[in-house]
Design a protein around this motif. Structure first.
Motif, PDB file in Angstrom:
ATOM      1  N   SER A 171      -3.788   4.876   8.130  1.00 49.06           N
ATOM      2  CA  SER A 171      -2.739   4.759   7.245  1.00 49.06           C
ATOM      3  C   SER A 171      -1.632   3.838   7.939  1.00 49.06           C
ATOM      4  O   SER A 171      -0.757   3.160   6.842  1.00 49.06           O
ATOM      5  CB  SER A 171      -2.195   6.331   6.760  1.00 49.06           C
ATOM      6  N   GLN A 172      -1.224   4.004   9.017  1.00 48.33           N
ATOM      7  CA  GLN A 172      -0.082   3.135   9.552  1.00 48.33           C
ATOM      8  C   GLN A 172      -0.561   1.561   9.320  1.00 48.33           C
ATOM      9  O   GLN A 172       0.401   0.664   8.824  1.00 48.33           O
ATOM     10  CB  GLN A 172       0.067   3.270  11.032  1.00 48.33           C
ATOM     11  N   VAL A 173      -1.752   1.178   9.809  1.00 48.02           N
ATOM     12  CA  VAL A 173      -2.038  -0.087   9.514  1.00 48.02           C
ATOM     13  C   VAL A 173      -2.114  -0.580   8.194  1.00 48.02           C
ATOM     14  O   VAL A 173      -1.603  -1.793   7.629  1.00 48.02           O
ATOM     15  CB  VAL A 173      -3.511  -0.378  10.244  1.00 48.02           C
ATOM     16  N   GLY A 189       3.972   2.249   1.375  1.00 52.31           N
ATOM     17  CA  GLY A 189       3.964   3.762   1.258  1.00 52.31           C
ATOM     18  C   GLY A 189       2.865   4.339   0.421  1.00 52.31           C
ATOM     19  O   GLY A 189       2.153   5.186   0.847  1.00 52.31           O
ATOM     20  N   LEU A 190       2.860   3.582  -0.784  1.00 45.44           N
ATOM     21  CA  LEU A 190       1.467   3.725  -1.744  1.00 45.44           C
ATOM     22  C   LEU A 190       0.257   3.750  -1.032  1.00 45.44           C
ATOM     23  O   LEU A 190      -0.344   4.460  -1.192  1.00 45.44           O
ATOM     24  CB  LEU A 190       1.960   3.187  -3.101  1.00 45.44           C
ATOM     25  N   GLY A 191       0.135   2.520  -0.366  1.00 48.74           N
ATOM     26  CA  GLY A 191      -1.037   2.147   0.343  1.00 48.74           C
ATOM     27  C   GLY A 191      -1.386   3.409   1.454  1.00 48.74           C
ATOM     28  O   GLY A 191      -2.573   3.814   1.220  1.00 48.74           O
ATOM     29  N   ALA A 192      -0.325   3.666   2.184  1.00 46.37           N
ATOM     30  CA  ALA A 192      -0.636   4.704   3.390  1.00 46.37           C
ATOM     31  C   ALA A 192      -0.906   5.976   2.554  1.00 46.37           C
ATOM     32  O   ALA A 192      -1.795   6.819   3.120  1.00 46.37           O
ATOM     33  CB  ALA A 192       0.504   4.802   4.039  1.00 46.37           C
ATOM     34  N   LEU A 193      -0.413   6.642   1.395  1.00 47.23           N
ATOM     35  CA  LEU A 193      -0.554   7.620   0.814  1.00 47.23           C
ATOM     36  C   LEU A 193      -1.958   7.716   0.540  1.00 47.23           C
ATOM     37  O   LEU A 193      -2.456   8.634   0.381  1.00 47.23           O
ATOM     38  CB  LEU A 193       0.537   7.991  -0.460  1.00 47.23           C
ATOM     39  N   ALA A 194      -2.409   6.498  -0.185  1.00 49.85           N
ATOM     40  CA  ALA A 194      -4.183   6.617  -0.768  1.00 49.85           C
ATOM     41  C   ALA A 194      -4.851   6.769   0.373  1.00 49.85           C
ATOM     42  O   ALA A 194      -5.714   7.515  -0.011  1.00 49.85           O
ATOM     43  CB  ALA A 194      -4.143   5.309  -1.458  1.00 49.85           C
TER      44      ALA A 194
END
Length: 552
Positions: free
Chosen positions: A176-178, A218-223
Motif C-alpha cells: 500500500s505504501q508503494v 490515499g485512495l490507491g493505498a486504501l484499495a
C-alpha cells in the motif's frame, strides 16, 4: 510481496518475521526514494516558485497528519502483537474497530482545522505581498485546502496498516505504501503537465491540483488495504472466536496504553517537519523585511531551500539511516540482556555507518552544489539554488545522526530524552531563524537548522554516553580518519571540478552534467580506494561487505 499472514501462529519462524521486516524496510525506502526523485520533473514544469507554493500546502498538512495519527501504525502493531501473543485476539479486534472510528473522527477534525484555517495560515506565510510576481494569498489558500482533503482518508488507513503489522504481516503496509506513492506521483505530474501545457492554466491551479494527489494516492493505498482485508477477514474472525483469553480492557485503558507507545516516537518523527514549519512562517517574511528581496525572489529562494535542496540532502540521509537502523532491534536485545560489550560494539557500528556515508556525501554536495543543482533542476535558478544547497549540505550529517541517536535512545528505553533534545533543538531553531534569515539571507535558514539539530544531536549523544555507558574514544578516532579521507576527496573534487569548468562552463545542462560526472567519479573513486586500502570500509560496513575488508 505476496506474504501470507499466519494468524495466531506463535511458532512463526524467524525467517518469516525477518522476511516481513525486510519487505517493509525495502518498501519504505522505495517509497521515500520515489518521493524524492519525482521532484526533478515536477520542478522542470513549475519552477522554484511553484515548488514554494507546493510546500506552503504540504508543510501544514504534514504536521496535522502526524498529529492526527500520533504514530498509530507502530502503536497498534505493538498493542495487537502483545495481546495476540497472550491468546487474546478479541482485544486487538476491538481496538481495530474503535480505532477506525476514532481515527476517522480525528482525520475529519484535522481536515476542518486545515481547511478553515487556510486563510490564516496563508497570511502567516506571506504577511505582506509586495508584487504581482509572487504567489497570491488566494493561490496559497487554494493549495492548502486541496491537500487538506487527504486528511479525511489517510489517518484511518494507519489503523489498517498497524493491525496487519500486529499479526507480523508486513505485505499490506509495504504494497500500500508503494502503490500510494506511485499513484500520487503519477497524478501530480500528469495534472501539472495537463493544466500548464495542454489547458494553459494558471500555476496556482496546477499546484493546487498537484497537492490533491495526496488524496488520490490515499485512495490507491486504501484499495490495496481493503483487498487484503477482504482476503483475510474470515481468518481474523475465526481467531477472535477461538481466543484462549479475554482481558476485557476498557477503551480508555486501551488508548492510554496506545499513547504511551506512540507519543514519544511520533514527536521525534516530527523533527524535520517541525523545523520546516518554523522556516515556513519566517523565511519569506524575514527576507522581505530586510528589503533585499521582493516576494517573488523570496519565494524562489524558499522553493530552492525547502523543496529542491532539502530533497537532495535527504538522499544521503535515507541511504545512511537505512543501513544503520537494521542494528536498532539488536541494540534493544543487548540492553535488555545487559550485554554491555555487545551493546558497545553495536552502537559503535551504528555511528560508524552513519558517519562513513553521510560525511563524504555532505562534503560532495557542498563542493558540487552548483553543478548538482544545475543537472537536477536546470540553470534558471542555479545561482540561488546552488548557493542555498552549498550551505544546507552539512545538515545531512546532523539529520542522519539525530534520527539514529533517537532510535538508539528508544532501544535503551530512554525515549523521553530524545523528545527533550528535540524541544531544545526546536527552541534554538525558533529563536535564531528570523534573525539569521534577516541578517544572512536565504542561507540563514540553513544555519538555524544546523544550530538546532546540532544541539539536539549533541544532547542525544550525551544521553547515550550516560545511560548506555558508551565510550566515544573509538568513534572519535574513526571520525578523524573519515574526516581525513573526506578532505583528500574534497581536494581531488575541487581540482577536477575547476579543471572541468574551464572546458565546460555552466552555461548548459550538458556542460553541468560533464562537470558533475567527472567530479563525482574522481571524488567517490578516491574515497573508495582510501577507505578500502586502509581497511576502514571493511571495519565500518562489517560482514555485509566482507569483500571490502583489507586483505592480510
Amino acid at each position: 510481496m505476496n506474504d501470507v499472514m499466519i494468524i495466531g501462529d506463535e511458532g512463526m519462524s524467524d525467517s518469516k518475521f525477518l522476511r516481513g521486516t525486510m519487505i517493509l524496510s525495502v518498501s519504505t525506502f522505495l517509497s521515500k526514494f520515489l518521493g524524492m526523485i519525482y521532484i526533478f520533473p515536477f520542478v522542470a514544469m513549475v519552477g522554484q516558485q511553484g515548488l514554494a507554493l507546493y510546500q506552503y500546502g504540504y508543510q501544514p498538512y504534514t504536521i496535522l497528519l502526524s498529529l492526527a495519527t500520533l504514530g498509530v501504525p507502530m502503536a497498534v502493531s505493538k498493542f495487537v502483537s502483545k495481546y495476540n501473543a497472550l491468546g487474546d485476539f478479541r482485544t486487538g479486534q476491538r481496538l481495530f474497530r474503535s480505532g477506525l472510528f476514532f481515527m476517522t473522527i480525528t482525520g475529519f477534525i484535522a481536515f476542518l482545522l486545515l481547511f478553515f484555517l487556510a486563510p490564516v495560515i496563508a497570511g502567516w506565510i506571506i504577511s505582506n505581498p509586495d508584487d504581482l510576481n509572487g504567489n497570491s494569498i488566494t493561490d496559497v489558500v487554494f493549495t492548502i485546502r486541496m491537500v487538506s482533503v487527504a486528511l479525511l482518508l489517510i489517518p484511518a488507513m494507519s489503523v489498517f496498516r498497524g493491525y496487519f503489522q500486529g499479526f507480523q504481516s508486513m505485505g499490506p503496509t509495504a504494497v500500500s505504501q508503494v502503490v500510494e506513492q506511485i499513484v500520487r506521483i503519477i497524478f501530480i505530474l500528469t495534472m501539472a503537465f495537463a493544466i500548464l501545457y495542454i489547458w494553459e492554466g494558471e500555476l496556482g491551479t496546477a499546484i493546487g491540483f498537484a497537492t490533491f494527489g495526496a488524496f488520490i494516492g490515499g485512495l490507491g493505498a486504501l484499495a490495496v488495504l481493503l483487498f487484503y482485508w477482504k482476503k483475510r477477514k474470515s481468518l481474523i474472525q475465526k481467531e477472535a472466536e477461538e481466543s484462549t483469553a479475554d482481558y476485557n480492557i476498557t477503551l480508555p485503558s486501551m488508548y492510554k496504553e496506545l499513547i504511551s507507545y506512540a507519543l514519544p516516537l511520533s514527536f521525534v518523527g516530527l523533527a524535520i517537519p517541525l523545523f520546516q514549519m518554523v522556516d515556513l512562517f519566517t523565511f519569506n517574511n524575514a527576507l522581505m523585511a530586510s528589503d533585499q528581496y521582493s516576494q517573488g525572489e523570496a519565494e524562489i529562494a524558499y522553493g530552492a531551500f525547502a523543496g529542491s535542496a532539502h530533497k537532495l540532502i535527504l538522499i544521503p540521509v535515507a541511504v545512511a539511516t537505512a543501513m544503520s537502523v537494521t542494528l536498532i532491534p539488536t541494540i534493544t536485545n543487548s540492553f535488555t540482556n545487559q550485554d554491555k560489550p555487545l551493546l558497545q560494539r553495536q552502537i559503535t557500528q551504528t555511528y560508524q555507518v552513519i558517519l562513513f556515508l553521510s560525511i563524504p556525501a555532505a562534503a560532495g554536495l557542498f563542493i558540487l552544489a552548483y553543478p548538482t543543482f544545475a543537472v537536477l533542476f536546470g540553470l534558471e535558478d542555479v545561482k540561488i539554488g546552488g548557493y542555498v544547497l552549498r550551505y544546507y549540505a552539512p545538515a545531512a550529517v546532523l539529520f542522519s545522526l539525530f534520527s539514529v541517536t533517537a532510535a538508539i535512545l528508544q532501544g535503551i528505553n530512554r525515549q523521553r530524552y530524545a523528545v527533550f533534545s528535540l524541544v531544545i533543538g526546536l527552541a534554538i531553531k525558533g529563536v535564531t531563524a528570523y534573525t539569521f534569515l534577516y541578517t544572512m539571507g536565504p542561507i540563514g535558514g540553513s544555519f538555524s537548522t544546523i544550530a538546532g539539530f546540532g544541539a539536539a544531536t549533541a544532547f542525544n549523544g550525551w544521553a547515550i554516553g550516560k545511560f548506555a555507558a558508551f565510550q566515544y574514544g573509538k568513534i572519535l578516532k574513526r571520525t578523524a580518519l573519515i574526516m581525513f579521507f573526506t578532505v583528500c576527496m574534497t581536494a581531488a573534487v575541487l581540482v577536477v571540478k575547476e579543471g572541468a569548468l574551464t572546458l565546460f562552463p555552466l552555461t548548459s545542462w550538458r556542460n553541468a552534467l560533464f562537470v558533475e560526472l567527472f567530479s563525482v567519479i574522481a571524488g567517490a573513486g578516491l574515497y573508495f580506494i582510501l577507505s578500502v586500502k586502509s581497511g576502514l570500509a571493511g571495519i565500518v560496513l562489517g560482514e555485509r561487505f566482507s569483500i571490502l575488508k583489507k586483505p592480510n
